[in-house]
Design an enzyme around this catalytic site. Sequence first.
Site, short mmCIF file in Angstrom:
data_model
loop_
_atom_site.label_atom_id
_atom_site.label_comp_id
_atom_site.label_asym_id
_atom_site.label_seq_id
_atom_site.Cartn_x
_atom_site.Cartn_y
_atom_site.Cartn_z
N ASP A 144 -1.55 -3.13 16.72
CA ASP A 144 -0.62 -3.47 15.65
C ASP A 144 0.79 -3.45 16.22
O ASP A 144 1.22 -2.44 16.78
CB ASP A 144 -0.76 -2.42 14.54
CG ASP A 144 -0.69 -3.02 13.16
OD1 ASP A 144 0.31 -3.70 12.89
OD2 ASP A 144 -1.61 -2.79 12.36
N HIS A 159 -5.59 -2.15 4.90
CA HIS A 159 -5.11 -0.80 4.63
C HIS A 159 -4.00 -0.77 3.58
O HIS A 159 -3.53 0.30 3.23
CB HIS A 159 -4.61 -0.16 5.92
CG HIS A 159 -3.37 -0.85 6.43
ND1 HIS A 159 -3.38 -2.16 6.86
CD2 HIS A 159 -2.10 -0.44 6.52
CE1 HIS A 159 -2.16 -2.51 7.21
NE2 HIS A 159 -1.35 -1.49 7.01
N ASP A 160 -3.56 -1.94 3.12
CA ASP A 160 -2.49 -2.00 2.12
C ASP A 160 -3.01 -2.35 0.73
O ASP A 160 -2.23 -2.65 -0.18
CB ASP A 160 -1.44 -3.06 2.52
CG ASP A 160 -0.61 -2.62 3.71
OD1 ASP A 160 -0.46 -1.40 3.93
OD2 ASP A 160 -0.11 -3.51 4.43
N GLU A 215 1.52 -11.08 9.70
CA GLU A 215 1.48 -10.76 8.27
C GLU A 215 2.60 -11.52 7.57
O GLU A 215 3.77 -11.32 7.87
CB GLU A 215 1.69 -9.25 8.15
CG GLU A 215 1.30 -8.69 6.85
CD GLU A 215 1.97 -7.34 6.64
OE1 GLU A 215 1.55 -6.65 5.72
OE2 GLU A 215 2.91 -7.01 7.36
N ASP A 250 2.99 -7.07 12.42
CA ASP A 250 3.45 -6.56 11.14
C ASP A 250 4.65 -7.36 10.65
O ASP A 250 5.55 -7.68 11.44
CB ASP A 250 3.84 -5.09 11.36
CG ASP A 250 4.04 -4.32 10.08
OD1 ASP A 250 3.11 -4.26 9.27
OD2 ASP A 250 5.15 -3.77 9.89
#
Length: 598
Positions: A110, A351-352, A274, A216
């Site tokens: 990440d 995970h969000d 993202e 990210d």
Amino acid sequence: MGSITWDRNTGWAGEPYWKEATFYQVYPASFKDSNGDGWGDLPGLISEIDYLEELGVDVIWVSPIFESPQKDMGYDVSDYQKIYEPYGSLENVDTLLREAHRRGMKVILDLVVNHTSQEHEWFRESRSSKTNPKRDWYIWKPARYIDGVRHPPTNWRSYFAGPTWTWDEHTQEYYLHLYAPDQPDLNWENEDCRRAIYDNTMRFWLDRGVDGFRIDTVNKYSKRQDFIDAPVTDANSPHQSAPEMWCNGPRIHEFIREMNDEVLGPYRAVSVGELSNTPNPEQVIPYVSAAARELDMVFEFSVIRLGTGNILGPKYIYQPFPLSRLKTLTEKWQSFVEGTDAWTTAFIENHDNARAVSRFGDTSTPEMWVRSAKTIALWQVTLTGTLFIYQGQEIGMTNMPSSWGIEEYKDVESSGFYAEAVASGDEERVRKTLHGLSLLARDHSRIPFQWDDSPNAGFTAAGATPWMRVHDDYRSLNVARQRGDPASILSFYKSALRLRKQHRELFVFGTFKLVDPEDESIFAYVKRDARGGSGKKAVVVLNMSGEEGRLGPDVTAAMDGDEPRLLVSTRGKEGDAKIKGGKPVMSAWEGRVYVNYE
Ligand code: TEU
């Protein structure tokens, strides 16, 4: 089909491997703990690579494992080249890479470079004085004074509630942070800063053998430079939603192209960015068109955000939505790449976000839980684009029990929204926020992975205290229980992932056409082999309701051509009903795929 061979390194028919690869996101704090400290780690992950291989995973995406004060679970990095000690060491990363590569699998990390932790050395220097060479690596602005009172430079609201600016006493200026005050935004306008990002965070890991990055907040690097107030949309708050000030800003494509040309491209590193707040395909295509040389893929969030309120305001005031909305959004983000050189992704968890089976399925009974988790699986594996699965999705992990109180929610975003609701003094808002969190909070996907029925679900040692509470249901919902059971969700995922590759020309590379968009129970679509010209097509029919359903005439008409063959039913043999001459009935939460030639 038989003549087409696929290999994890070369891909299919000249396509890059990552298009049909199955990616699996590991949230390392919650995956597997090897040393009994209640926090997942790299040795734990390494010990379960065989599990991932057996599932059919090709690429493992590991959420941030770098040195961090963990104010936002590692999305606040204080040293990009060190491993946060509870996760393990650099040597563990080397072992992970070796063990994955030995199995023909790949590993991506990440990349969190919109901001650092405020404890990063770069920020320490930047905040040390106005003349420090790194001052301009972050975004500093003087205060505004209104009637002699100090105010932040703009009225923007941060993602975790509160303002996007924090006052620094020492140098008497504000710094920008789109997220928590602990996460100051880097200034991508500064070229030295960009070079440091490429060298310090990207080349370092690529040189070590990492295969690419999940990037990210990739569309927030270029901020509008006028730093003006956002329009007031919430009269009760001093902080206003302002994503248009920092998403897809004026230099964003220049920055990403540079990152690609200088780093990603030369290393042939795979990239998935993202992309929040970008709801128009025309805005997305420039990021993922092959000719643009920016990113291989992006995550677009329209589908996964269903049920949430406006992101920067009442995100956790639940907004019910009809199935037809899920259907049309799926179609939009499936078909937007057709006829272009761009590529898309398919995913329904990360995970969000809360758990898919709790949001889009039915957890009212164990039977409906199994059925709906499989139907969601069939939906995902038949979608065009690169497929991403989140840890635990493959066993149908569910949201935290609704009986758990707010003290079990550990996430900075959940606590920010909850505190804001409490501070408003509005009891109704507190109640609604708690309800919204119980359905949608990021915490739900972050509780420990359920491996078996031993204490702590096999995530950590029996006597240890896991960093988040283990789900009450772990004794009945775990890998060990599903592994040997051919009727389990896990077994279904395994076979469905294989089917996806066997019919890649339909599922991975095919075109997508929705059938009967208004039907609020049946989700049906046709996938066609657009490139091969074989006339082969799949009709995917998902009963997304707890009631038996009849297939409408549009669905049966979509099966025109030769006799459709039932490729798979989520209910196995029970679902084995012929469409032509048979009864076009779908049981509750059943999914089927028919294949024929037109
Ligand atoms: O998320 C960025 C982001 O914009 C949102 O999608 C995120 O879900 C958040 O909930 C906004 O309300 C990334 C990470 O995935 C997230 O975990 C981090 O908290 C965030 O960046 C900050 O680094």
